[in-house]
Motif scaffolding. Structure first.
Motif, PDB file in Angstrom:
ATOM      1  N   GLN A   1     -10.553   7.688   3.092  1.00 36.04           N
ATOM      2  CA  GLN A   1      -9.180   7.201   3.071  1.00 36.04           C
ATOM      3  C   GLN A   1      -8.326   7.998   4.045  1.00 36.04           C
ATOM      4  OE1 GLN A   1      -7.585   7.171  -0.879  1.00 36.04           O
ATOM      5  NE2 GLN A   1      -8.757   5.377  -1.464  1.00 36.04           N
TER       6      GLN A   1
ATOM      7  N   MET B   1      -4.696   4.078   2.981  1.00 39.43           N
ATOM      8  CA  MET B   1      -5.670   2.993   3.052  1.00 39.43           C
ATOM      9  C   MET B   1      -6.935   3.466   3.755  1.00 39.43           C
ATOM     10  SD  MET B   1      -3.384   0.627   5.648  1.00 39.43           S
ATOM     11  CE  MET B   1      -4.363  -0.805   5.391  1.00 39.43           C
TER      12      MET B   1
ATOM     13  N   VAL C   1       1.825   5.780   3.117  1.00 39.04           N
ATOM     14  CA  VAL C   1       0.922   4.640   3.004  1.00 39.04           C
ATOM     15  C   VAL C   1      -0.494   5.184   3.083  1.00 39.04           C
ATOM     16  CG1 VAL C   1       0.157   2.440   3.976  1.00 39.04           C
ATOM     17  CG2 VAL C   1       2.574   3.070   4.105  1.00 39.04           C
TER      18      VAL C   1
ATOM     19  N   GLU D   1       0.794  -1.233   0.000  1.00 35.60           N
ATOM     20  CA  GLU D   1       0.000   0.000   0.000  1.00 35.60           C
ATOM     21  C   GLU D   1       0.824   1.280   0.000  1.00 35.60           C
ATOM     22  OE1 GLU D   1      -3.241  -0.074  -0.291  1.00 35.60           O
ATOM     23  OE2 GLU D   1      -3.451  -2.232  -0.035  1.00 35.60           O
TER      24      GLU D   1
END
Length: 144
Positions: free
Chosen positions: A68, A37, A35, A16
């Motif tokens: 996100q 996610m 990162v 990711e």
């Protein structure tokens, strides 16, 4: 959130994450690990273990998309992170190695303000930034 292991962090980053490198105003080299996610819990673990910040990303795509979150770490903290995960990284190993090389050329004792590119290694830094960008845009060709 509890600390995360370097092995877990490497796997998460391989799947990711991304290495970013760029120049501010054409003078100052910057390297970051990022990162993104939809579940902030692993990102909070990265922040607890390696520093950096977790923040929501404003997403203007479609209303039904999950929110996100992004973890990002710069400079010295990015170097610590990259050094910890390098032995376990697979997918992003080349980008991490280049980022560590670039980080070795910026800042430090006797360096100009912050991360200013100095003449003796400016070309080398620019080449490393370009190599990281190239690796970030290449496509996976499949299993050999």
């Amino acid at each position: 959130m509890a600390n995360v292991s370097a092995e877990y962090a490497a796997g998460l980053f391989d799947g990711e994450g991304c290495v970013t490198s760029y120049f501010h105003s054409g003078k100052y080299a910057q390297v970051a690990a990022k990162v993104c996610m939809t579940d902030p819990r692993p990102l909070k673990g990265l922040s607890t273990t390696f520093g950096g910040k977790v923040r929501p990303i404003k997403d203007i795509r479609k209303a039904h998309y999950k929110p996100q979150f992004e973890w990002i770490v710069y400079s010295k903290d990015a170097k610590t992170f990259f050094e910890a995960i390098l032995p376990y990284a697979i997918v992003k190993r080349d980008q991490i190695a280049l980022a560590l090389e670039l980080l070795s050329l910026i800042g430090g004792r006797g360096a100009p303000r912050r991360n200013q590119v100095t003449y003796p290694n400016a070309e080398q830094r620019e080449l490393l930034v370009q190599q990281i960008r190239t690796l970030n845009t290449r496509r996976f060709a499949g299993v050999e």
